[in-house]
Design a protein around this motif. Sequence first.
Motif, PDB file in Angstrom:
ATOM      1  N   ILE A 203      -0.672 -40.893  -6.623  1.00 47.26           N
ATOM      2  CA  ILE A 203       0.246 -39.914  -7.210  1.00 47.26           C
ATOM      3  C   ILE A 203       1.227 -40.567  -8.178  1.00 47.26           C
ATOM      4  O   ILE A 203       1.691 -39.933  -9.119  1.00 47.26           O
ATOM      5  N   THR A 204       1.525 -41.851  -7.977  1.00 44.83           N
ATOM      6  CA  THR A 204       2.427 -42.545  -8.903  1.00 44.83           C
ATOM      7  C   THR A 204       1.660 -43.333  -9.957  1.00 44.83           C
ATOM      8  O   THR A 204       2.247 -44.097 -10.714  1.00 44.83           O
ATOM      9  N   GLY A 205       0.338 -43.161 -10.003  1.00 47.26           N
ATOM     10  CA  GLY A 205      -0.493 -43.887 -10.957  1.00 47.26           C
ATOM     11  C   GLY A 205      -0.548 -43.210 -12.313  1.00 47.26           C
ATOM     12  O   GLY A 205       0.273 -42.351 -12.655  1.00 47.26           O
ATOM     13  N   GLN A 206      -1.560 -43.571 -13.084  1.00 48.91           N
ATOM     14  CA  GLN A 206      -1.700 -43.083 -14.451  1.00 48.91           C
ATOM     15  C   GLN A 206      -2.352 -41.705 -14.445  1.00 48.91           C
ATOM     16  O   GLN A 206      -3.563 -41.575 -14.524  1.00 48.91           O
ATOM     17  N   LEU A 207      -1.525 -40.669 -14.370  1.00 47.72           N
ATOM     18  CA  LEU A 207      -2.029 -39.296 -14.416  1.00 47.72           C
ATOM     19  C   LEU A 207      -2.107 -38.785 -15.849  1.00 47.72           C
ATOM     20  O   LEU A 207      -3.007 -38.023 -16.208  1.00 47.72           O
ATOM     21  N   THR A 208      -1.153 -39.193 -16.656  1.00 53.22           N
ATOM     22  CA  THR A 208      -1.071 -38.698 -18.032  1.00 53.22           C
ATOM     23  C   THR A 208      -2.351 -39.027 -18.810  1.00 53.22           C
ATOM     24  O   THR A 208      -2.860 -40.144 -18.734  1.00 53.22           O
ATOM     25  N   GLY A 209      -2.842 -38.042 -19.550  1.00 51.83           N
ATOM     26  CA  GLY A 209      -4.020 -38.241 -20.385  1.00 51.83           C
ATOM     27  C   GLY A 209      -5.317 -37.857 -19.719  1.00 51.83           C
ATOM     28  O   GLY A 209      -6.350 -37.737 -20.375  1.00 51.83           O
ATOM     29  N   SER A 210      -5.289 -37.648 -18.400  1.00 46.66           N
ATOM     30  CA  SER A 210      -6.500 -37.253 -17.691  1.00 46.66           C
ATOM     31  C   SER A 210      -6.726 -35.754 -17.832  1.00 46.66           C
ATOM     32  O   SER A 210      -5.800 -34.985 -18.089  1.00 46.66           O
ATOM     33  N   ARG A 211      -7.994 -35.345 -17.639  1.00 50.09           N
ATOM     34  CA  ARG A 211      -8.357 -33.929 -17.674  1.00 50.09           C
ATOM     35  C   ARG A 211      -9.292 -33.656 -16.502  1.00 50.09           C
ATOM     36  O   ARG A 211     -10.110 -34.498 -16.133  1.00 50.09           O
ATOM     37  N   ALA A 212      -9.162 -32.473 -15.914  1.00 49.97           N
ATOM     38  CA  ALA A 212     -10.008 -32.151 -14.762  1.00 49.97           C
ATOM     39  C   ALA A 212     -10.181 -30.641 -14.637  1.00 49.97           C
ATOM     40  O   ALA A 212      -9.303 -29.857 -15.017  1.00 49.97           O
ATOM     41  N   ASP A 213     -11.349 -30.245 -14.104  1.00 46.29           N
ATOM     42  CA  ASP A 213     -11.593 -28.841 -13.777  1.00 46.29           C
ATOM     43  C   ASP A 213     -11.021 -28.501 -12.408  1.00 46.29           C
ATOM     44  O   ASP A 213     -10.575 -27.375 -12.169  1.00 46.29           O
ATOM     45  N   VAL A 214     -11.095 -29.481 -11.507  1.00 45.70           N
ATOM     46  CA  VAL A 214     -10.597 -29.297 -10.139  1.00 45.70           C
ATOM     47  C   VAL A 214      -9.775 -30.523  -9.758  1.00 45.70           C
ATOM     48  O   VAL A 214     -10.205 -31.658  -9.957  1.00 45.70           O
TER      49      VAL A 214
ATOM     50  N   SER B 128     -13.995 -38.080 -19.548  1.00 47.52           N
ATOM     51  CA  SER B 128     -13.596 -38.043 -18.141  1.00 47.52           C
ATOM     52  C   SER B 128     -14.801 -38.225 -17.236  1.00 47.52           C
ATOM     53  O   SER B 128     -15.858 -37.642 -17.470  1.00 47.52           O
ATOM     54  N   PRO B 129     -14.679 -39.016 -16.165  1.00 48.68           N
ATOM     55  CA  PRO B 129     -15.786 -39.180 -15.218  1.00 48.68           C
ATOM     56  C   PRO B 129     -15.958 -37.926 -14.371  1.00 48.68           C
ATOM     57  O   PRO B 129     -15.077 -37.054 -14.331  1.00 48.68           O
ATOM     58  N   SER B 130     -17.067 -37.820 -13.685  1.00 45.28           N
ATOM     59  CA  SER B 130     -17.304 -36.670 -12.815  1.00 45.28           C
ATOM     60  C   SER B 130     -16.280 -36.640 -11.688  1.00 45.28           C
ATOM     61  O   SER B 130     -15.743 -35.587 -11.332  1.00 45.28           O
ATOM     62  N   VAL B 131     -16.020 -37.796 -11.088  1.00 46.45           N
ATOM     63  CA  VAL B 131     -15.025 -37.911 -10.023  1.00 46.45           C
ATOM     64  C   VAL B 131     -14.139 -39.108 -10.319  1.00 46.45           C
ATOM     65  O   VAL B 131     -14.629 -40.199 -10.617  1.00 46.45           O
ATOM     66  N   LYS B 132     -12.841 -38.901 -10.252  1.00 49.11           N
ATOM     67  CA  LYS B 132     -11.875 -39.966 -10.485  1.00 49.11           C
ATOM     68  C   LYS B 132     -10.817 -39.914  -9.399  1.00 49.11           C
ATOM     69  O   LYS B 132     -10.350 -38.832  -9.024  1.00 49.11           O
ATOM     70  N   SER B 133     -10.421 -41.080  -8.881  1.00 50.26           N
ATOM     71  CA  SER B 133      -9.372 -41.139  -7.862  1.00 50.26           C
ATOM     72  C   SER B 133      -8.164 -41.880  -8.411  1.00 50.26           C
ATOM     73  O   SER B 133      -8.297 -42.866  -9.136  1.00 50.26           O
ATOM     74  N   VAL B 134      -6.978 -41.400  -8.067  1.00 50.18           N
ATOM     75  CA  VAL B 134      -5.748 -41.995  -8.582  1.00 50.18           C
ATOM     76  C   VAL B 134      -4.619 -41.747  -7.584  1.00 50.18           C
ATOM     77  O   VAL B 134      -4.601 -40.738  -6.878  1.00 50.18           O
TER      78      VAL B 134
ATOM     79  N   LEU C 189     -18.908 -30.533 -14.011  1.00 44.62           N
ATOM     80  CA  LEU C 189     -17.505 -30.436 -13.598  1.00 44.62           C
ATOM     81  C   LEU C 189     -16.839 -31.815 -13.568  1.00 44.62           C
ATOM     82  O   LEU C 189     -17.489 -32.833 -13.319  1.00 44.62           O
ATOM     83  N   LYS C 190     -15.532 -31.807 -13.827  1.00 40.69           N
ATOM     84  CA  LYS C 190     -14.726 -33.030 -13.741  1.00 40.69           C
ATOM     85  C   LYS C 190     -13.686 -32.831 -12.633  1.00 40.69           C
ATOM     86  O   LYS C 190     -12.902 -31.876 -12.668  1.00 40.69           O
ATOM     87  N   ILE C 191     -13.717 -33.740 -11.660  1.00 48.06           N
ATOM     88  CA  ILE C 191     -12.875 -33.575 -10.471  1.00 48.06           C
ATOM     89  C   ILE C 191     -11.987 -34.805 -10.306  1.00 48.06           C
ATOM     90  O   ILE C 191     -12.453 -35.946 -10.359  1.00 48.06           O
ATOM     91  N   MET C 192     -10.708 -34.551 -10.121  1.00 49.84           N
ATOM     92  CA  MET C 192      -9.752 -35.638  -9.888  1.00 49.84           C
ATOM     93  C   MET C 192      -9.226 -35.551  -8.465  1.00 49.84           C
ATOM     94  O   MET C 192      -8.826 -34.478  -8.001  1.00 49.84           O
ATOM     95  N   VAL C 193      -9.212 -36.683  -7.771  1.00 46.59           N
ATOM     96  CA  VAL C 193      -8.682 -36.772  -6.413  1.00 46.59           C
ATOM     97  C   VAL C 193      -7.386 -37.569  -6.472  1.00 46.59           C
ATOM     98  O   VAL C 193      -7.370 -38.705  -6.952  1.00 46.59           O
ATOM     99  N   VAL C 194      -6.304 -36.970  -5.994  1.00 48.58           N
ATOM    100  CA  VAL C 194      -4.990 -37.621  -6.021  1.00 48.58           C
ATOM    101  C   VAL C 194      -4.464 -37.731  -4.602  1.00 48.58           C
ATOM    102  O   VAL C 194      -4.481 -36.757  -3.853  1.00 48.58           O
ATOM    103  N   SER C 195      -4.007 -38.921  -4.236  1.00 44.76           N
ATOM    104  CA  SER C 195      -3.412 -39.136  -2.917  1.00 44.76           C
ATOM    105  C   SER C 195      -2.098 -39.882  -3.075  1.00 44.76           C
ATOM    106  O   SER C 195      -1.735 -40.302  -4.178  1.00 44.76           O
ATOM    107  N   ALA C 196      -1.399 -40.058  -1.964  1.00 45.86           N
ATOM    108  CA  ALA C 196      -0.106 -40.745  -2.013  1.00 45.86           C
ATOM    109  C   ALA C 196      -0.267 -42.163  -2.536  1.00 45.86           C
ATOM    110  O   ALA C 196       0.605 -42.684  -3.228  1.00 45.86           O
ATOM    111  N   SER C 197      -1.381 -42.806  -2.198  1.00 48.81           N
ATOM    112  CA  SER C 197      -1.628 -44.166  -2.672  1.00 48.81           C
ATOM    113  C   SER C 197      -2.994 -44.226  -3.347  1.00 48.81           C
ATOM    114  O   SER C 197      -3.882 -43.417  -3.060  1.00 48.81           O
ATOM    115  N   LYS C 198      -3.162 -45.208  -4.219  1.00 47.37           N
ATOM    116  CA  LYS C 198      -4.451 -45.407  -4.890  1.00 47.37           C
ATOM    117  C   LYS C 198      -5.536 -45.709  -3.856  1.00 47.37           C
ATOM    118  O   LYS C 198      -6.669 -45.215  -3.963  1.00 47.37           O
TER     119      LYS C 198
END
Length: 568
Positions: free
Chosen positions: A141-152, A133-139, A78-87
């Motif tokens: 909300i105003t960061g580089q979201l475009t181009g990423s892929r995630a299952d969750v 894509s890494p297994s877990v990636k953190s970014v 699985l590929k999981i992306m974590v997004v928060s207000a700040s990096k």
Amino acid sequence: MSDKVLVVEKKLKSDFRYFLLAIWKELALPDPTPLQYDIGKYLQHGPKRCIIEAFRGVGKSWITSAFVVWLLYRNPQLKIMVVSASKDRADQFSTFTKRLINTVPWLAHLSAGNEQRNSLHAFDVGPAQPDHSPSVKSVGITGQLTGSRADVIIADDVEVVNNSQTQTAREYLATLVKEFDAILKPLPTSRIIFLGTPQCEMSLYNELPKRGYECRIWPALFPSDEQVMAYAGKLAPFILEHPQYEHGSTTDPKRFSNEDLQERLLSYGKAGFALQFMLDTSLSDADKYPLKFSDLLIMSIPFQKGPTELVHTFDKDYGLGELPNMGLAGDRYFSPFYVAKELVDYQMRAMSIDPSGRGKDETAYAVGYMLNGNIFVPEASGLIGGYGPEVLESLAKIAKKHQVNEIIIEDNFGDGMFEALLKPVLSRVYPCSTLGQRQHIQKEKRIIDTLEPVMMQHRLAIDPRVVVSDYETTKSNPAYSLFYQMSRVTAEKGALGHDDRLDALAILVKYFQDMLEQDSHGAEQNRKDELLMNELQDFIDHAQGETGQNLYRNSWMADGLQPAWHKA
């Protein structure tokens, strides 16, 4: 592998709550509470798009970090992306997730290998196959979201104070989260999970259900029947069906006692507690927040003289969308429809001060000019420092800057001490009379009763620089903002955690209220009539060549009246 180990592993993989308990024991934490287990159950079985709203301190981020590890424990691909207000906030989530993997012995196989990504913001798990894509990636909300892929996608506190204070900021945030649909892989098992606590009444979490998200709410206290209705079916069944359900008591007694939550209620104020702990953003009562920005007149306030007449409008062409707006949904600022070109001297200038006591809150102040029943506010703000000499000096200089006639000081808690300390500074910087004022009415009711009629009659004009300065000086804590306080004050005692700037404005307006009995239109008409009579008098003087006594005599003769001196 023994049958016993296989049974345990099967339990851990089949039910996240078992996994959560095992992780907590490895970390030497107390067992998860029933409420935390319920959040875990929803994480596992919730719909593809869901929102988890839980009160502050319940541990929803920690629980969800464990959930991310559980997902990878079951399926390392699985590929999981974590997004928060700040990096930084997103990195904290991924760092804790990574530490769980590296700390728990029976998760060692998930640790990244030598050839795999292994940074704090992007890492792989051991069994993961090579992928872009890494297994877990953190970014952020105003960061580089475009181009990423995630299952969750885990959206952990993407709404915070700084990105939800104004309508513009809220609209921008709502646009940013739309990008999640482009990131999410088109699989039946793919999910977007929002975790958060609403930061304002117009929270993003109220808008997401319109986009197909299911929202589930766990408040800190069991709600009343009326409150249950306000949640509109979003309350977790765990809350509604709890055997110990008792309105006003804690929903998580193992972690938060009733006494603890009552202390937090006093600290946050009712409005803040309703958001942060009760997750209640309802605005069902139209009169709940009686002070509206739309009733104000926003205009540049001239210093020397003011316009003799102002006319308010709700025409959208006069709306001021460029100003930072901390009001409720649909409320906005308007400039006047008409401003009289003729300027005359203000009738009165005053300054009000709400001292902070011993520096606990701000020392708030407001400056106002009075003319023809209208109040013009060129400056209003707050100073940190209580009774300190810097604060006293600053206030004296502000009074001098605006050439105020009198300073009104609330002295409920200082027994006149602040006024006594300010007088010597004034005598040196700007000699000015002061007036101590004691209040005996409940503060919230007094503020509303004072400001609401003046605002509804559109007699309160505020300089746009006050709006901008107020926003800039309270970005880190909007509860101190004059306009935040104005838009959220209610008649309930303790409605606001901080009300100093709003109270200072109310004190100023109260001081002017006797003069407000004048009708601004009537006063303007009287002034015009007086000017006309003066012009007529000048014409008569010029035409007849008569002044003083003879004019009065002629006027009275025309009316058939003759004074005694005429007969002589």
